[in-house]
Design a protein around this motif. Structure first.
Motif: not given
Length: 471
Positions: A287-295, A432-439, A450-453
């Motif tokens: 989840v921390a990596q996902i948030r880092d990517l989003h920022r 669809k692909a992003l929803e799967v891969e990041f969640n 925690r992937h939606r943003p």
């Protein structure tokens, strides 16, 4: 030691829950015809707990023909689940013999089961070194569990590789003897396809794939564990100003080292191993990596360099392969570069038997491939998947995601590709692909949600990128 029983009761046999073979209706009818004509010339394997380890299709066919017993080889009760599975996979694959063996001639009146001394086995030629290696390992550990089929003239027409192992280990071998005429007819029947590997029924979870992650740097494998993609392609081309992301980074050896050297480096691994707890996953780290990517994406846009190292080799289905590549093409800037590498199918079809290859702890002796070039391996009590490509199949795959695809080879013989110009894609498919891969799913059907943003930001960035490209 294994014990042979010519007529073992079919009633009460419990099928193993992990049989990875599928038999279509036509193949089932051909198997029925073969057994009706020649009988069951190969014993099924049964563990000490009455579990049918190998021979599921034969027992199904025998029951359909009205039989109440089957020839069976009874294994000791101490056979591990891991080796039960190896017996199953190997037992169903050695019909394709690569060795040539003969035995002593027999009178034409002799028919059916007999034990043949290893001294009476004559190895004319050897093949299938890796298959023989695994056959030998199981034989040394559990005793003479296999069998062969030979005609009155002494030709071994089934399981010659096992006969070679029996000769080398000086163990007697169980033989089903047929006439020369029957052997020729039987060979025609044995030449048909009696089932294909189908690992979908095993219910393999993506989170089990963390057992496939390698210790890229600082491990005990030296150069054999280093990344051929990073060493041969990424690092020589990487510029100091490049923003780089490693997708499916595993233990993040290379990318974290780049970050420590001052590179603008980011990574994402959906199944991070928890420190100090074997088999546990650190969801918070993902989840921390996902948030880092989003920022980072929100602030600076898509990436100059996207790396997908060996991940295609560890996807669990063609659908997940599409999701992974869609995510990587999404992360790649319009003028960015995508690097990927995976194991070559030729490494399975023409395996190396070098001392270096045999000493590599990531090496597995034999791969069993389904129609999509997937294999399944039982590790640490769970099933994992491996997927293989050739240069041609990987190229045909990647041109669906990138307008420019240049193929290459890694130092260790893997297939590599350098891709540019990410192609536009239907937004619904991308989402669809992003929803799967990041969640991704975790044990207990848990998802962090925690992937939606990040997903929304990536969709906005790619919409802008693709709109510019179409103009």
């Amino acid at each position: 030691m294994p014990k042979f029983v010519a007529e073992y009761p079919l009633v009460g046999l419990r099928p193993a829950p992990y049989n990875p073979r599928r038999l279509d209706d036509d193949a089932f009818e051909r198997l029925k015809q073969s057994i009706a004509l020649f009988g069951c010339v190969k014993p099924v394997l049964i563990n000490g707990n009455n579990i049918l380890v190998a021979g599921h299709q034969r027992t199904k066919t025998l029951l359909a023909l009205g039989h109440t017993t089957t020839p069976a080889m009874l294994l000791d009760s101490h056979v591990s689940t891991h080796d039960e599975i190896n017996f199953n996979l190997l037992h169903n694959s050695v019909e394709t013999d690569s060795s040539r063996v003969t035995v002593t001639r027999a009178e034409e009146t002799r028919h059916g089961w007999e034990w043949i001394s290893h001294a009476d086995l004559q190895v004319r030629s050897r093949g299938g070194a890796r298959v023989r290696s695994e056959l030998g390992r199981l034989t040394r550990r559990y005793g003479p569990w296999g069998s062969i089929v030979a005609d009155h003239d002494g030709r071994v027409i089934l399981n010659a590789d096992y006969a070679t192992v029996a000769k080398d280990l000086r163990t007697d071998v169980l033989c089903f003897r047929v006439s020369a005429q029957e052997a020729d007819e039987l060979l025609v029947h044995l030449g048909g396809e009696y089932g294909v590997y189908d690992f979908s029924q095993l219910g393999i979870k993506a989170y089990n794939q963390h057992w496939c992650q390698m210790h890229r740097l600082g491990g005990d494998e030296g150069d054999s564990a280093k990344s051929g993609l990073y060493e041969g392609f990424v690092l020589p081309s990487l510029r100091r100003e490049d923003r780089i992301v490693d997708f499916g980074a595993g233990e993040a050896a290379y990318i974290s080292r780049l970050a420590s050297q001052g590179h603008n480096a980011h990574w994402y691994e959906p199944h991070v191993k928890a420190n100090g707890v074997q088999g546990a996953l650190d969801v918070a780290a993902s989840v921390a990596q996902i948030r880092d990517l989003h920022r980072d994406v929100n602030r600076s846009g898509l990436y100059d360099v996207v790396v997908l190292d060996s991940v295609i080799n560890s996807v669990t289905s063609v659908d997940f392969e599409d999701y992974v590549l869609t995510a990587c093409s999404t992360l790649t800037a319009d003028d960015g570069t995508f690097y990927t590498a995976t194991r070559d199918l030729k490494q399975v079809e023409q395996p190396s038997d070098s001392k270096k290859s045999r000493s590599n702890r990531y090496h597995r002796t034999v791969e069993y491939l389904d129609e999509n070039r997937f294999s399944a391996t039982f590790r640490r009590g769970v099933w994992t998947m491996q997927h293989f490509h050739t240069t041609d199949t990987l190229r045909r795959l990647l041109v669906q995601y990138f307008g420019e695809v240049r193929m290459g080879r890694t130092k260790h013989g893997g297939v590599a590709a350098v891709c540019r110009r990410p192609l536009p894609m239907d937004p619904a498919r991308r989402r669809k692909a992003l929803e799967v891969e990041f969640n991704m799913e975790y044990p207990g059907e848990y998802r962090h949600n925690r992937h939606r943003p990040l997903v929304q930001t990536l969709l906005e960035k790619t919409a802008k990128r693709d709109g510019i490209e179409r103009n």
